[in-house]
Motif scaffolding. Sequence first.
Motif, mmCIF file in Angstrom:
data_model
loop_
_atom_site.group_PDB
_atom_site.id
_atom_site.type_symbol
_atom_site.label_atom_id
_atom_site.label_comp_id
_atom_site.label_asym_id
_atom_site.label_seq_id
_atom_site.Cartn_x
_atom_site.Cartn_y
_atom_site.Cartn_z
ATOM 1 N N GLN A 200 -20.989 13.833 22.337
ATOM 2 C CA GLN A 200 -22.206 14.563 21.973
ATOM 3 C C GLN A 200 -23.191 13.630 21.281
ATOM 4 O O GLN A 200 -22.821 12.813 20.433
ATOM 5 C CB GLN A 200 -21.875 15.746 21.056
ATOM 6 C CG GLN A 200 -21.062 16.833 21.752
ATOM 7 C CD GLN A 200 -20.947 18.095 20.918
ATOM 8 O OE1 GLN A 200 -21.120 18.069 19.706
ATOM 9 N NE2 GLN A 200 -20.663 19.207 21.582
ATOM 10 N N LYS A 202 -27.331 13.670 19.657
ATOM 11 C CA LYS A 202 -28.435 14.508 19.210
ATOM 12 C C LYS A 202 -29.760 13.988 19.751
ATOM 13 O O LYS A 202 -30.039 12.785 19.738
ATOM 14 C CB LYS A 202 -28.501 14.531 17.677
ATOM 15 C CG LYS A 202 -27.384 15.332 17.013
ATOM 16 C CD LYS A 202 -27.589 16.831 17.241
ATOM 17 C CE LYS A 202 -26.564 17.638 16.446
ATOM 18 N NZ LYS A 202 -26.720 19.087 16.664
ATOM 19 N N GLY A 206 -33.310 17.853 17.745
ATOM 20 C CA GLY A 206 -32.132 18.532 17.220
ATOM 21 C C GLY A 206 -31.189 19.124 18.245
ATOM 22 O O GLY A 206 -30.152 19.690 17.877
ATOM 23 N N THR A 208 -28.342 19.140 21.344
ATOM 24 C CA THR A 208 -27.142 18.345 21.615
ATOM 25 C C THR A 208 -27.033 18.069 23.108
ATOM 26 O O THR A 208 -27.153 18.984 23.921
ATOM 27 C CB THR A 208 -25.883 19.084 21.134
ATOM 28 O OG1 THR A 208 -25.965 19.281 19.722
ATOM 29 C CG2 THR A 208 -24.632 18.293 21.458
#
Length: 386
Positions: A200, A202, A206, A208
């Motif tokens: 994951q 960012k 904000g 993912t």
Amino acid sequence: MAKSFRIAVTPGDGIGPEVVAEAVRCLELLKTKHNLPLEWTNLPWPSHAWHEQHGESMPADALEQLKAYDAILLGALGDPGPVSDPNRYLLPDSISLAPLLDMRKGFDQWVCERPARLLPGARQYLADERAKDIDMLVIRENSEGEYVGQGGRLRKGRPDEVATQMEVFTRRATDRIIRYGFEQARKRASERAEAGTSRQFKTLDGRTCESQVCVITKRNALRYWGDMYSEAFEEMAKDYPDVATHHELVDAACMKFVQAPWAFDVVVASNLQGDILTDLAAVLSGGMGVAPSCNLNPDDPDMPSMFEPTHGSAPDIAGEGLADPTAMLFTTARMLEWFGRQNDEVNAAGKALFDAVAADLAENSGSRRGTREIGDAICARLEKAG
């Protein structure tokens, strides 16, 4: 009838012939065992020895000869290093490495892919346990930038000598290397999802994402090409909302490669900056002795791509049977997987070779073995594999 893939095997200098010999042994075994449509020719050039005999590192029509092949498998190039005999025939680096640049440019091998993944058994140079999760792909623009060879020397050898070295960047090459980076990020995310090992990252807003592309520049000092790269990257990112984006200045990137290399996924850089970053990434993933490299032309099937390990000619151990062929064998596996885009059996053979080399690395971590001994062990694994 299945297409036959033709390979120009160019052992080159130093330890090149030794590690290439093990690669050819594996190719022979895989070809026989799986009836693969592979053919290869061993060429004595480009090399220091050829230059010593002919006054040039390769024939004048070398590129025309190589164009008949689907791939070039290169061992190593480079001057053999300082020697005690003053009569020894020496070559400056700029001449001994020139064939490498000639092939990259002549066949428009605009992508240099260098994966950096810390495999089990590879030496871990960073103490942080998170270093075990290093898995990045550094993509270097290979056709222009700092290595175009534009420039010259004025009043050579005089106190007022002037040397100029130009960098050349085009929007076409910038766009295609950045888009390639995004496509590889998507591919890597898909492969991780299939393997159940998703990651994951960012986004700046904000969100993912399961993949990331980081573009490298020095736009605060090299503003013209740096700004062009940044603008192209921002524009291209709109087509890939599922991929997180990031930008680093090259000096900060070197620092963060050491501080937190596990935070990178796909990295796109210029020719020189990518060259430097990939050597650093190779060490972070176990050292130059395990680092493969590919010079690719994804656009033109009539142009051969070139596959070479990241390491050099290591003249200090050449001829002693001590060179580790692991990087060469990983590189050979990637060549087979490149062919595998057109042939499932060859692709499977490439994966089998990668798995055998990785298993050998994991089982024999830290042991001191010779070139032939490592080759024997990997061939034995290939023989036993299904």
